[in-house]
Write a protein that holds these residues in place. Structure first.
Motif, PDB file in Angstrom:
ATOM      1  N   ASP A  67       0.787  -1.178  -0.063  1.00 28.60           N
ATOM      2  CA  ASP A  67      -0.006  -0.020   0.183  1.00 28.60           C
ATOM      3  C   ASP A  67       0.730   1.343  -0.121  1.00 28.60           C
ATOM      4  OD1 ASP A  67      -2.435  -1.415   0.128  1.00 28.60           O
ATOM      5  OD2 ASP A  67      -2.170  -1.858   2.272  1.00 28.60           O
ATOM      6  N   LYS A 124       2.650   3.354  -7.797  1.00 31.79           N
ATOM      7  CA  LYS A 124       2.160   2.299  -8.834  1.00 31.79           C
ATOM      8  C   LYS A 124       3.223   1.933  -9.790  1.00 31.79           C
ATOM      9  CE  LYS A 124      -1.162   1.783 -12.583  1.00 31.79           C
ATOM     10  NZ  LYS A 124      -2.147   2.356 -13.368  1.00 31.79           N
ATOM     11  N   SER A 143      -5.064  -1.186 -12.205  1.00 35.27           N
ATOM     12  CA  SER A 143      -4.929  -0.165 -11.408  1.00 35.27           C
ATOM     13  C   SER A 143      -4.029  -0.501 -10.284  1.00 35.27           C
ATOM     14  CB  SER A 143      -6.422   0.128 -10.717  1.00 35.27           C
ATOM     15  OG  SER A 143      -6.698  -0.678  -9.748  1.00 35.27           O
ATOM     16  N   LYS A 144      -3.734   0.523  -9.586  1.00 36.84           N
ATOM     17  CA  LYS A 144      -2.769   0.179  -8.196  1.00 36.84           C
ATOM     18  C   LYS A 144      -3.274  -0.966  -7.330  1.00 36.84           C
ATOM     19  CE  LYS A 144      -0.236   2.446  -4.115  1.00 36.84           C
ATOM     20  NZ  LYS A 144      -0.108   3.331  -3.820  1.00 36.84           N
ATOM     21  N   ALA A 145      -4.656  -0.846  -7.047  1.00 32.11           N
ATOM     22  CA  ALA A 145      -5.326  -1.646  -6.150  1.00 32.11           C
ATOM     23  C   ALA A 145      -5.122  -3.155  -6.814  1.00 32.11           C
ATOM     24  CB  ALA A 145      -6.739  -1.164  -5.826  1.00 32.11           C
ATOM     25  N   GLU A 146      -5.472  -3.210  -8.006  1.00 33.37           N
ATOM     26  CA  GLU A 146      -5.383  -4.777  -8.850  1.00 33.37           C
ATOM     27  C   GLU A 146      -3.971  -4.866  -8.748  1.00 33.37           C
ATOM     28  OE1 GLU A 146      -8.921  -4.109 -12.182  1.00 33.37           O
ATOM     29  OE2 GLU A 146      -7.053  -2.993 -12.384  1.00 33.37           O
ATOM     30  N   ILE A 185      -1.652  -4.615  -6.456  1.00 32.86           N
ATOM     31  CA  ILE A 185      -1.323  -4.908  -5.079  1.00 32.86           C
ATOM     32  C   ILE A 185      -2.243  -6.217  -4.875  1.00 32.86           C
ATOM     33  CG2 ILE A 185      -2.158  -4.485  -2.693  1.00 32.86           C
ATOM     34  CD1 ILE A 185      -1.622  -1.444  -3.374  1.00 32.86           C
ATOM     35  N   THR A 186      -3.362  -6.539  -5.415  1.00 29.88           N
ATOM     36  CA  THR A 186      -3.899  -7.746  -5.147  1.00 29.88           C
ATOM     37  C   THR A 186      -3.244  -8.900  -6.072  1.00 29.88           C
ATOM     38  OG1 THR A 186      -6.234  -6.632  -4.975  1.00 29.88           O
ATOM     39  CG2 THR A 186      -6.344  -9.104  -5.427  1.00 29.88           C
TER      40      THR A 186
END
Length: 89
Positions: free
Chosen positions: A55, A59, A78-81, A83-84
């Motif tokens: 987190d 990116k 995306s950044k969240a994707e 990370i996942t």
């Protein structure tokens, strides 16, 4: 005991099969099983934690890490994707 051998590169067949049954990838399961074979299983979970949380990464840094380990589709994530994908790899 597992019913089939995953291959000669996997050092702890039983742990490998357990991790695969939990839904982990072949690569991740082999990596964890081999790390556990070189020490006790309980020690493996205590080794990490030296890197900052994903987190806190930019990116661009996440993208480079995803490229290093070969995550497909990273250019449209995306950044969240990212990370996942990194956490589940």
């Amino acid at each position: 005991m597992p019913t089939k051998k995953p291959g000669p590169s996997v050092k702890d067949d039983e742990l490998y099969e357990k991790l695969r049954d939990e839904g982990n990838s072949k690569e991740k399961s082999a990596r964890i099983a081999n790390a556990a074979a070189h020490s006790s299983r309980s020690d493996v979970s205590h080794r990490g934690g030296k890197s900052p949380s994903y987190d806190d990464w930019t990116k661009d840094d996440l993208y480079r890490r995803a490229a290093d380990i070969g995550i497909r589709g990273r250019s449209s994530m995306s950044k969240a994707e990212l990370i996942t994908a990194l956490r589940n790899h």
